[in-house]
Scaffold this active site. Structure first.
Site, PDB file in Angstrom:
ATOM      1  N   ASP A   1       0.814  -1.222   0.000  1.00 31.33           N
ATOM      2  CA  ASP A   1       0.000   0.000   0.000  1.00 31.33           C
ATOM      3  C   ASP A   1       0.848   1.272   0.000  1.00 31.33           C
ATOM      4  OD1 ASP A   1      -2.062  -1.790   0.309  1.00 31.33           O
ATOM      5  OD2 ASP A   1      -2.907  -0.849   2.090  1.00 31.33           O
TER       6      ASP A   1
ATOM      7  N   HIS B   1       3.569  -2.172   3.240  1.00 32.82           N
ATOM      8  CA  HIS B   1       3.544  -0.760   2.849  1.00 32.82           C
ATOM      9  C   HIS B   1       4.864  -0.375   2.204  1.00 32.82           C
ATOM     10  CE1 HIS B   1       0.284  -0.869   5.822  1.00 32.82           C
ATOM     11  NE2 HIS B   1      -0.206   0.191   5.200  1.00 32.82           N
TER      12      HIS B   1
HETATM   13 ZN    ZN Z   1      -2.638   3.378   3.175  1.00 29.97          ZN
END
Ligand code: ZN
Length: 268
Positions: free
Chosen positions: A92, A238
């Site tokens: 992400d 992430h």
């Molecule tokens: Zn996010």
């Protein structure tokens, strides 16, 4: 607290795990029915029954908003279907300075991943979006501006803008529309699923995460994720976090995936 209640929207069994919401407004009649039931119970049985029921219905609503795997307001995919052999890596918050090193790392492991991109960041660095696709990975919608403090509270107009603006941005760069959506911070609310249905997007959660957006300790992140690695797992990762260690974390997760004899694959 906002009054709401609802019910898990139905998920059809089928071959493809991609299932956009079909009844995004189901929460409204269920909310009205639940609050009517509270009033009736309060009227006939008194506050000792009515008040706890009222509070419970509101707690259920809050759970539906804050719990990443909650299906109260609409479907969310948290595991690949039974029989899946690989794990799905989802990364992400890009594109970022980590994107190219991550692509090299994934290539070195023969691994595929889906990058859930923020529209505004993609617009600033479209060449990274095209490079992700050129190397055979997927891209998904992760909102236009990533409003992480307020995403859970967005009203219908702003929520629709966040989702559809990102969809337009990514489609314009990639030449094809994303089909997967990752909620900001994993939150949901009554207004997420109508724009998802209209754009043909299915919401994706996860079954393994290491809190790598905030946790800076690589070993701790990797061992948290490794504990939940299994065939069919969806792994939340992430890029571009402030601690600057996301690439090392993904490297650690890839090593564990290999050690467990698993493969990182795309769902479609
Ligand atoms: Zn996010």
């Amino acid at each position: 607290m906002r009054r709401c209640a609802g019910h898990a929207a139905g998920i059809m069994r089928g071959m493809s795990p991609h299932r956009p919401p079909r009844r995004p407004h189901l929460w409204l009649p269920l909310l009205l029915a639940s609050q009517l039931a509270v009033v009736v119970a309060w009227w006939w049985l008194g506050w000792r029954v009515g008040l706890p029921l009222l509070l419970a219905s509101h707690a259920l609503c809050l759970w539906g908003v804050l719990a990443p795997g909650s299906r109260l307001f609409g479907p969310v995919l948290t595991r690949l279907p039974d029989g899946a052999q690989g794990v799905w890596l989802t990364i992400d918050d890009g594109p970022s300075d980590d994107t190219l090193p991550l692509l090299d790392l994934l290539d070195a492991h023969g691994a595929k991943a889906t990058f859930f991109l923020v529209g505004a960041r993609a617009r600033a660095r479209p060449e990274l979006v095209r490079e992700i696709l050129r190397r055979g990975h997927g891209i998904g919608n992760h909102s236009q501006t990533h409003p992480q403090a307020v995403f859970w509270a967005l009203g219908p107009a702003r929520m629709r803008r966040e989702i559809l603006d990102c969809q337009r941005t990514l489609s314009g760069i990639a030449g094809q529309a994303p089909v997967w959506f990752r909620s900001v911070v994993g939150h949901s609310n009554p207004f997420v699923h109508a724009p998802l249905r209209d754009a043909g997007l299915a919401r994706v959660g996860w079954s393994a995460r290491g809190f790598d957006a905030v946790e800076a300790d690589v070993d701790r992140v990797v061992s948290r994720i490794a504990a939940d690695l299994a065939p069919g797992a969806i792994v939340l990762l992430h890029e571009g976090a402030g601690h600057g260690r996301n690439v090392g974390m993904v490297a650690g997760v890839l090593a564990r995936i290999q050690a467990q004899g698993l493969r990182a694959v795309l769902p479609d």
